[in-house]
Design an enzyme around this catalytic site. Structure first.
Site, PDB file in Angstrom:
ATOM      1  N   GLU A 182      -2.283   9.385  -7.326  1.00 50.81           N
ATOM      2  CA  GLU A 182      -1.180   9.003  -8.210  1.00 50.81           C
ATOM      3  C   GLU A 182      -1.643   8.069  -9.333  1.00 50.81           C
ATOM      4  O   GLU A 182      -1.222   8.213 -10.482  1.00 50.81           O
ATOM      5  CB  GLU A 182      -0.063   8.357  -7.395  1.00 50.81           C
ATOM      6  N   GLY A 201      -1.814   7.492  -3.038  1.00 46.47           N
ATOM      7  CA  GLY A 201      -1.742   6.562  -4.167  1.00 46.47           C
ATOM      8  C   GLY A 201      -2.962   6.629  -5.064  1.00 46.47           C
ATOM      9  O   GLY A 201      -2.870   6.329  -6.254  1.00 46.47           O
ATOM     10  N   GLU A 222       1.118  12.935   1.866  1.00 45.79           N
ATOM     11  CA  GLU A 222       2.151  12.062   2.443  1.00 45.79           C
ATOM     12  C   GLU A 222       3.104  12.769   3.391  1.00 45.79           C
ATOM     13  O   GLU A 222       3.643  12.143   4.319  1.00 45.79           O
ATOM     14  CB  GLU A 222       2.951  11.397   1.307  1.00 45.79           C
ATOM     15  N   ALA A 274      -2.842   4.752   0.312  1.00 46.35           N
ATOM     16  CA  ALA A 274      -2.254   3.451   0.594  1.00 46.35           C
ATOM     17  C   ALA A 274      -2.752   2.946   1.943  1.00 46.35           C
ATOM     18  O   ALA A 274      -3.199   3.709   2.792  1.00 46.35           O
ATOM     19  CB  ALA A 274      -0.740   3.541   0.601  1.00 46.35           C
TER      20      ALA A 274
END
Length: 282
Positions: A136, A133, A156, A90
């Site tokens: 993900e 992300g 994270e 991200a």
């Protein structure tokens, strides 16, 4: 504009307009191209290793919504621009401003659910770092193919947050609870070979052959009954959220639909007649 290859349709690019007559809008952060029924979506922010920001989320949602009803598209391949990253996570400058309301709203989680629930096959062609992300969204795809230089990780916890776009749930389902806990708590990255060994990806290809490998898988799927592949995906996904007996009930109901379909009659007739099947998705 139309390319010289009649099977290729360029449908959007950074700073460019959509193809005249195309269903696709101009996309600020994605490159999109349809070739032989495969919609190639390229995350196009190589200067920041294709990091996900709000505009990327908006553009991906737009292209998925439009591809859903595009009869020229039978599968979607996601990849990243440049040689370094698929998506390196991200955009941290935006994450810094996130609050509990952002987490509870979880727009990114809902977006990746759209990827997972997309009715057509989705393939992640992971060409470099797939972190946070990026990992993900790859896990939300049906199939993951990695280049030899790919690296996967959910780092994270180093920012004192957790993978909040489905990462805690999808990783555990793909590689097992214990390994998922280890990878998330330590933030350790895994290379392509380890990702293959633990079941995070299904194939590893040399970088220059990565998109060809993804297209080959898409072509293999496209040659089969489209209604059957769509329902098979739905049944597998639904079964993951249910006990086995319930999953098998869903399986029987889907099979009942298929047994009455035109495609099933065409498939069996073509097999018995020793000819290629001509499926129409009904």
């Amino acid at each position: 504009m139309e390319s010289q290859n009649p099977a290729t349709r360029v449908v959007g690019s950074t700073g460019g307009g959509a193809t005249p007559g195309s269903a696709y809008a101009s996309l600020e952060t994605l490159l999109t191209e349809v070739t032989d029924g495969v919609l190639l979506v390229t995350f196009n922010r190589p200067d920041v290793r294709n990091a996900i920001n709000r505009q990327v989320q908006h553009d991906l949602r737009t292209v998925l919504d439009q591809a859903r009803g595009d009869d020229d598209v039978h599968s979607v391949v996601l990849t990243g621009a440049g040689e370094k990253a698929f998506i390196a996570g991200a955009d941290i400058s935006q994450v810094a401003g996130y609050t509990k309301a952002t987490a509870l709203d979880s727009d990114l989680q809902r977006l990746f659910d759209l990827v997972e629930d997309f009715p057509k096959p989705t393939i992640a062609a992971v060409n470099g770092y797939a972190l946070g992300g990026g990992c993900e969204v790859a896990m939300a795809c049906d199939i993951r193919i990695a280049s030899q230089t790919a690296r996967f990780g959910l780092p994270e916890t180093a920012l004192s947050v957790l993978p909040g776009a489905g990462g805690t749930q999808r990783l555990a389902r793909l590689v097992g609870t214990g390994r998922a806990i280890e990878l998330i708590l330590t933030g350790r990255m895994v290379d392509a070979d380890e990702a293959l060994r633990i079941g995070l990806v299904t194939q590893v290809a040399p970088g220059e052959q990565l998109l060809d490998a993804a297209r080959a898988v898409a072509a293999t799927i496209a040659a089969r009954g489209p209604l059957a592949t769509r329902l098979a995906k739905l049944v597998i996904r639904a079964g993951m959220d249910a006990d086995q007996r319930t999953g098998q009930v869903v399986e029987r109901l889907a099979q009942a639909v298929l047994y009455e379909s035109d495609d099933k009659r065409e498939g069996t007739d073509a097999f018995l007649s020793k000819r290629p099947a001509a499926f129409h998705g009904r």
